[in-house]
Design an enzyme around this catalytic site. Structure first.
Site, PDB file in Angstrom:
ATOM      1  N   GLY A   1       5.989  -4.806  -1.200  1.00 49.96           N
ATOM      2  CA  GLY A   1       7.053  -4.360  -0.301  1.00 49.96           C
ATOM      3  C   GLY A   1       8.415  -4.209  -0.933  1.00 49.96           C
ATOM      4  N   SER A   2       8.472  -3.983  -2.248  1.00 51.05           N
ATOM      5  CA  SER A   2       9.807  -3.797  -2.846  1.00 51.05           C
ATOM      6  C   SER A   2      10.457  -2.520  -2.311  1.00 51.05           C
ATOM      7  CB  SER A   2       9.734  -3.795  -4.380  1.00 51.05           C
ATOM      8  OG  SER A   2       9.066  -2.663  -4.858  1.00 51.05           O
ATOM      9  N   ASN A   3       9.656  -1.468  -2.125  1.00 49.95           N
ATOM     10  CA  ASN A   3      10.225  -0.242  -1.538  1.00 49.95           C
ATOM     11  C   ASN A   3      10.645  -0.471  -0.088  1.00 49.95           C
ATOM     12  OD1 ASN A   3      10.050   2.309  -3.377  1.00 49.95           O
ATOM     13  ND2 ASN A   3       8.178   1.163  -3.796  1.00 49.95           N
TER      14      ASN A   3
ATOM     15  N   ARG B   1      -4.167   2.993   2.304  1.00 50.99           N
ATOM     16  CA  ARG B   1      -5.180   3.496   3.220  1.00 50.99           C
ATOM     17  C   ARG B   1      -4.875   4.964   3.515  1.00 50.99           C
ATOM     18  NH1 ARG B   1      -8.480   0.266   6.126  1.00 50.99           N
ATOM     19  NH2 ARG B   1      -7.638  -1.577   5.132  1.00 50.99           N
ATOM     20  N   LEU B   2      -5.920   5.781   3.577  1.00 53.33           N
ATOM     21  CA  LEU B   2      -5.688   7.193   3.914  1.00 53.33           C
ATOM     22  C   LEU B   2      -5.340   7.315   5.393  1.00 53.33           C
ATOM     23  CD1 LEU B   2      -8.371   9.653   2.441  1.00 53.33           C
ATOM     24  CD2 LEU B   2      -5.892   9.736   2.173  1.00 53.33           C
ATOM     25  N   ILE B   3      -4.346   8.118   5.689  1.00 52.28           N
ATOM     26  CA  ILE B   3      -3.995   8.352   7.097  1.00 52.28           C
ATOM     27  C   ILE B   3      -5.056   9.279   7.704  1.00 52.28           C
ATOM     28  CG2 ILE B   3      -2.261   9.377   8.634  1.00 52.28           C
ATOM     29  CD1 ILE B   3      -1.277   6.804   7.388  1.00 52.28           C
TER      30      ILE B   3
ATOM     31  N   HIS C   1       4.539   8.358  -4.403  1.00 53.28           N
ATOM     32  CA  HIS C   1       3.418   8.144  -5.328  1.00 53.28           C
ATOM     33  C   HIS C   1       3.966   7.983  -6.743  1.00 53.28           C
ATOM     34  CE1 HIS C   1      -0.635   8.247  -6.816  1.00 53.28           C
ATOM     35  NE2 HIS C   1      -0.198   9.032  -7.780  1.00 53.28           N
TER      36      HIS C   1
END
Ligand code: GRF
Length: 190
Positions: A11-13, A90-92, A108
Site C-alpha cells: 500500500g505504498s501507492n 486480481r483481474l477486474i 503497472h
C-alpha cells in the site's frame, strides 16, 4: 462523488495517493479502501490515515460475479465514482467493468505493452533491458491492457540490484500516479 482505492499488499501507492489528495484538496476525496487480503499492510495504513476500508475474502464467495456484486454494493453505498487500482492483484471482471467503464485506473511497473503481468519489475530486470519504467492506464477486460494515460522511463544501470531497481520504480510511481489520477479526474468529471 469520491474515489475508492483497491489494493492487496503493502500500500505504498495507497498512502501517497491519500496524502496527496488531502494536501492538494482534490475535488473528489479518497473515501474508501477495498482490500481482498484482510491481513495486508495496506489495511494498517488505512487505519492510520483514517480512511474507511472494506476487506473481502474472495474465496468465501461462490463465484467471481458474487464477489464483485458484494464489492459493487459497498462502492455504491459510499457514492464512489472512480476506482484506483494500486497493487490490486486480481483481474477486474464484467460486473465492476460495466459499472465503472473508463473510470478505473491502474498503475503497472513496466513500460506496457512490455512485461505485463504480476512480475513486471523482475521480468524487466532479468530480461535484461536497459530501460523499463511505469505505466498508468485505464482498465479494460485484458491483463494490463487498456488505454495508456502516462508513462515514465526508469533506467536499469549496471550497479542496480533487483532491490535498487524496484526502489527506483516505486519512487517514480509515487510521483506519477497521484498527478495522473488528479488531472484525469479533473478533466473528465461525470
Ligand atoms: C506497484 O509496483 C504497482 O505498480 C503494482 O503493484 C505495486 C504495488 O505496490 N501494480 P504498493 O502496494 O503500492 O507498495
Amino acid at each position: 462523488m469520491s474515489i475508492a482505492i483497491f489494493a492487496s499488499g503493502s500500500g505504498s501507492n495507497f498512502q501517497v495517493l491519500v496524502e496527496r489528495s488531502k494536501s492538494e484538496e482534490w475535488s473528489h476525496p479518497i473515501s474508501l479502501l477495498i482490500c481482498d487480503k484482510p491481513s495486508a499492510k495496506v489495511v494498517e495504513r488505512a487505519q492510520t490515515l483514517g480512511i474507511p476500508f472494506a476487506t473481502f475474502a474472495p474465496k468465501e464467495f461462490t463465484s467471481k460475479e458474487a464477489y464483485e456484486q458484494a464489492v459493487l454494493h459497498v462502492l455504491q453505498e459510499h457514492s464512489i465514482s472512480w476506482i484506483v487500482l494500486a497493487g490490486y492483484m486480481r483481474l477486474i471482471g464484467p460486473i465492476l467493468l460495466k459499472a465503472y467503464r473508463e473510470r478505473i485506473f491502474n498503475i503497472h511497473p513496466s513500460l506496457l505493452p512490455a512485461f505485463p503481468g504480476k512480475n513486471g519489475i523482475a521480468d524487466a530486470f532479468h530480461h535484461p533491458v536497459k530501460v523499463s519504467g511505469i505505466t498508468v492506464h485505464l482498465v479494460d477486460e485484458g491483463l494490463d491492457t487498456g488505454p495508456i494515460l502516462a508513462q515514465v522511463p526508469v533506467a536499469i544501470t549496471p550497479e542496480d540490484t533487483l532491490d535498487t531497481f524496484a526502489e527506483k520504480i516505486h519512487r517514480a510511481e509515487h510521483q506519477l500516479y497521484p498527478q495522473v489520477v488528479r488531472d484525469w479526474i479533473a478533466k473528465n468529471k461525470f
